[in-house]
Design a protein around this motif. Structure first.
Motif, PDB file in Angstrom:
ATOM      1  N   GLU A  57      74.098  96.117 -89.133  1.00  0.00           N
ATOM      2  CA  GLU A  57      73.759  96.415 -87.735  1.00  0.00           C
ATOM      3  C   GLU A  57      72.754  95.415 -87.167  1.00  0.00           C
ATOM      4  O   GLU A  57      72.862  95.015 -86.011  1.00  0.00           O
ATOM      5  CB  GLU A  57      73.196  97.832 -87.618  1.00  0.00           C
ATOM      6  N   ARG A  58      71.793  95.009 -87.987  1.00  0.00           N
ATOM      7  CA  ARG A  58      70.770  94.054 -87.542  1.00  0.00           C
ATOM      8  C   ARG A  58      71.308  92.633 -87.478  1.00  0.00           C
ATOM      9  O   ARG A  58      70.638  91.743 -86.973  1.00  0.00           O
ATOM     10  CB  ARG A  58      69.562  94.092 -88.498  1.00  0.00           C
ATOM     11  N   LYS A  59      72.501  92.425 -88.037  1.00  0.00           N
ATOM     12  CA  LYS A  59      73.128  91.094 -88.065  1.00  0.00           C
ATOM     13  C   LYS A  59      72.208  90.046 -88.709  1.00  0.00           C
ATOM     14  O   LYS A  59      72.006  88.958 -88.171  1.00  0.00           O
ATOM     15  CB  LYS A  59      73.546  90.656 -86.662  1.00  0.00           C
ATOM     16  N   VAL A  60      71.696  90.406 -89.894  1.00  0.00           N
ATOM     17  CA  VAL A  60      70.814  89.487 -90.603  1.00  0.00           C
ATOM     18  C   VAL A  60      71.608  88.300 -91.142  1.00  0.00           C
ATOM     19  O   VAL A  60      72.790  88.418 -91.459  1.00  0.00           O
ATOM     20  CB  VAL A  60      70.060  90.172 -91.773  1.00  0.00           C
ATOM     21  N   THR A  61      70.939  87.174 -91.228  1.00  0.00           N
ATOM     22  CA  THR A  61      71.550  85.995 -91.840  1.00  0.00           C
ATOM     23  C   THR A  61      71.512  86.165 -93.354  1.00  0.00           C
ATOM     24  O   THR A  61      70.790  87.015 -93.881  1.00  0.00           O
ATOM     25  CB  THR A  61      70.773  84.722 -91.463  1.00  0.00           C
ATOM     26  N   PHE A  62      72.274  85.331 -94.053  1.00  0.00           N
ATOM     27  CA  PHE A  62      72.200  85.371 -95.513  1.00  0.00           C
ATOM     28  C   PHE A  62      70.787  85.038 -95.991  1.00  0.00           C
ATOM     29  O   PHE A  62      70.329  85.567 -96.995  1.00  0.00           O
ATOM     30  CB  PHE A  62      73.217  84.414 -96.144  1.00  0.00           C
ATOM     31  N   GLU A  63      70.097  84.187 -95.262  1.00  0.00           N
ATOM     32  CA  GLU A  63      68.715  83.864 -95.630  1.00  0.00           C
ATOM     33  C   GLU A  63      67.848  85.124 -95.601  1.00  0.00           C
ATOM     34  O   GLU A  63      67.122  85.409 -96.559  1.00  0.00           O
ATOM     35  CB  GLU A  63      68.153  82.802 -94.680  1.00  0.00           C
ATOM     36  N   GLU A  64      67.967  85.907 -94.538  1.00  0.00           N
ATOM     37  CA  GLU A  64      67.210  87.162 -94.440  1.00  0.00           C
ATOM     38  C   GLU A  64      67.713  88.186 -95.460  1.00  0.00           C
ATOM     39  O   GLU A  64      66.920  88.909 -96.071  1.00  0.00           O
ATOM     40  CB  GLU A  64      67.344  87.733 -93.024  1.00  0.00           C
ATOM     41  N   PHE A  65      69.020  88.244 -95.620  1.00  0.00           N
ATOM     42  CA  PHE A  65      69.646  89.195 -96.541  1.00  0.00           C
ATOM     43  C   PHE A  65      69.087  89.030 -97.956  1.00  0.00           C
ATOM     44  O   PHE A  65      68.677  89.998 -98.590  1.00  0.00           O
ATOM     45  CB  PHE A  65      71.160  88.970 -96.526  1.00  0.00           C
ATOM     46  N   PHE A  66      69.062  87.799 -98.436  1.00  0.00           N
ATOM     47  CA  PHE A  66      68.601  87.583 -99.807  1.00  0.00           C
ATOM     48  C   PHE A  66      67.080  87.530 -99.925  1.00  0.00           C
ATOM     49  O   PHE A  66      66.539  87.777-100.999  1.00  0.00           O
ATOM     50  CB  PHE A  66      69.264  86.348-100.417  1.00  0.00           C
ATOM     51  N   ALA A  67      66.380  87.260 -98.822  1.00  0.00           N
ATOM     52  CA  ALA A  67      64.916  87.275 -98.859  1.00  0.00           C
ATOM     53  C   ALA A  67      64.413  88.691 -99.119  1.00  0.00           C
ATOM     54  O   ALA A  67      63.387  88.874 -99.786  1.00  0.00           O
ATOM     55  CB  ALA A  67      64.348  86.740 -97.549  1.00  0.00           C
ATOM     56  N   GLU A  68      65.134  89.678 -98.611  1.00  0.00           N
ATOM     57  CA  GLU A  68      64.745  91.080 -98.770  1.00  0.00           C
ATOM     58  C   GLU A  68      65.352  91.721-100.020  1.00  0.00           C
ATOM     59  O   GLU A  68      64.964  92.821-100.392  1.00  0.00           O
ATOM     60  CB  GLU A  68      65.156  91.869 -97.525  1.00  0.00           C
ATOM     61  N   ALA A  69      66.306  91.073-100.650  1.00  0.00           N
ATOM     62  CA  ALA A  69      67.011  91.648-101.806  1.00  0.00           C
ATOM     63  C   ALA A  69      66.155  91.585-103.069  1.00  0.00           C
ATOM     64  O   ALA A  69      65.279  90.737-103.200  1.00  0.00           O
ATOM     65  CB  ALA A  69      68.320  90.892-102.030  1.00  0.00           C
ATOM     66  N   LYS A  70      66.460  92.502-103.971  1.00  0.00           N
ATOM     67  CA  LYS A  70      65.861  92.488-105.304  1.00  0.00           C
ATOM     68  C   LYS A  70      66.980  92.089-106.264  1.00  0.00           C
ATOM     69  O   LYS A  70      67.692  92.946-106.789  1.00  0.00           O
ATOM     70  CB  LYS A  70      65.296  93.863-105.645  1.00  0.00           C
ATOM     71  N   LEU A  71      67.136  90.781-106.466  1.00  0.00           N
ATOM     72  CA  LEU A  71      68.259  90.262-107.239  1.00  0.00           C
ATOM     73  C   LEU A  71      68.259  90.830-108.653  1.00  0.00           C
ATOM     74  O   LEU A  71      67.217  90.883-109.311  1.00  0.00           O
ATOM     75  CB  LEU A  71      68.193  88.732-107.278  1.00  0.00           C
ATOM     76  N   ASN A  72      69.412  91.257-109.104  1.00  0.00           N
ATOM     77  CA  ASN A  72      69.562  91.813-110.446  1.00  0.00           C
ATOM     78  C   ASN A  72      69.131  90.779-111.484  1.00  0.00           C
ATOM     79  O   ASN A  72      69.477  89.600-111.375  1.00  0.00           O
ATOM     80  CB  ASN A  72      71.025  92.221-110.676  1.00  0.00           C
ATOM     81  N   GLN A  73      68.398  91.233-112.485  1.00  0.00           N
ATOM     82  CA  GLN A  73      67.901  90.308-113.506  1.00  0.00           C
ATOM     83  C   GLN A  73      69.012  89.668-114.322  1.00  0.00           C
ATOM     84  O   GLN A  73      68.795  88.634-114.955  1.00  0.00           O
ATOM     85  CB  GLN A  73      66.908  91.021-114.429  1.00  0.00           C
ATOM     86  N   SER A  74      70.210  90.225-114.279  1.00  0.00           N
ATOM     87  CA  SER A  74      71.351  89.645-114.997  1.00  0.00           C
ATOM     88  C   SER A  74      72.210  88.739-114.115  1.00  0.00           C
ATOM     89  O   SER A  74      73.258  88.271-114.550  1.00  0.00           O
ATOM     90  CB  SER A  74      72.221  90.754-115.594  1.00  0.00           C
ATOM     91  N   ALA A  75      71.767  88.480-112.895  1.00  0.00           N
ATOM     92  CA  ALA A  75      72.560  87.650-111.974  1.00  0.00           C
ATOM     93  C   ALA A  75      72.811  86.262-112.552  1.00  0.00           C
ATOM     94  O   ALA A  75      73.849  85.661-112.279  1.00  0.00           O
ATOM     95  CB  ALA A  75      71.864  87.550-110.620  1.00  0.00           C
ATOM     96  N   ASN A  76      71.880  85.754-113.346  1.00  0.00           N
ATOM     97  CA  ASN A  76      72.058  84.419-113.930  1.00  0.00           C
ATOM     98  C   ASN A  76      73.232  84.364-114.909  1.00  0.00           C
ATOM     99  O   ASN A  76      73.645  83.283-115.313  1.00  0.00           O
ATOM    100  CB  ASN A  76      70.768  83.938-114.592  1.00  0.00           C
ATOM    101  N   LEU A  77      73.773  85.524-115.274  1.00  0.00           N
ATOM    102  CA  LEU A  77      74.948  85.556-116.148  1.00  0.00           C
ATOM    103  C   LEU A  77      76.238  85.294-115.372  1.00  0.00           C
ATOM    104  O   LEU A  77      77.305  85.161-115.965  1.00  0.00           O
ATOM    105  CB  LEU A  77      75.041  86.907-116.864  1.00  0.00           C
ATOM    106  N   ILE A  78      76.146  85.229-114.051  1.00  0.00           N
ATOM    107  CA  ILE A  78      77.307  84.938-113.210  1.00  0.00           C
ATOM    108  C   ILE A  78      77.515  83.424-113.240  1.00  0.00           C
ATOM    109  O   ILE A  78      76.684  82.670-112.737  1.00  0.00           O
ATOM    110  CB  ILE A  78      77.086  85.432-111.764  1.00  0.00           C
TER     111      ILE A  78
END
Length: 120
Positions: A57-78
């Motif tokens: 709804e806020r139409k956030v950019t990917f920059e904003e989207f990931f700035a606020e995210a708590k990236l999964n600690q296993s993401a580096n396995l991707i």
């Protein structure tokens, strides 16, 4: 392939709301559900369904989207390639996170089992 600064900036300025419908269509065309897509996005980012809806709804950019995210600690396995780029070799942290998401959506659409997608 090496991402250019303009490529990275273009990705950063894309809105999540503009890409999300394409993700939904992609997975549904292959027999997967939007609920499964949300599960994958939640795993990667830590957002819940309500938070995702608010971000759309806020139409956030990917920059904003990931700035606020708590990236999964296993993401580096991707790992692997997406859009011609080897994910683990992407130098720009934001572009790499967006490609993590793209890779997970691709794996879901290709019918991969959820426990494999979520690196369990």
């Amino acid at each position: 392939m090496k991402a250019t600064d303009s490529h990275n900036q273009r990705i950063a300025s894309l809105t999540f709301a503009s890409v999300y419908p394409a993700y939904v269509i992609k997975v549904q065309k292959k027999g997967r559900t939007e609920d499964e897509l949300i599960e994958v996005i939640t795993w990667l980012t830590g957002y819940n369904r309500q938070e995702l809806n608010e971000l759309i709804e806020r139409k956030v950019t990917f920059e904003e989207f990931f700035a606020e995210a708590k990236l999964n600690q296993s993401a580096n396995l991707i790992t692997g390639t997406i859009c011609g780029y080897r994910i683990e070799d992407i130098e720009n942290p934001l572009t790499q996170k967006v490609r993590y998401l793209d890779k997970l959506v691709d794996e879901l659409a290709k019918g991969k089992k959820m426990d494999k997608i979520l690196r369990s």
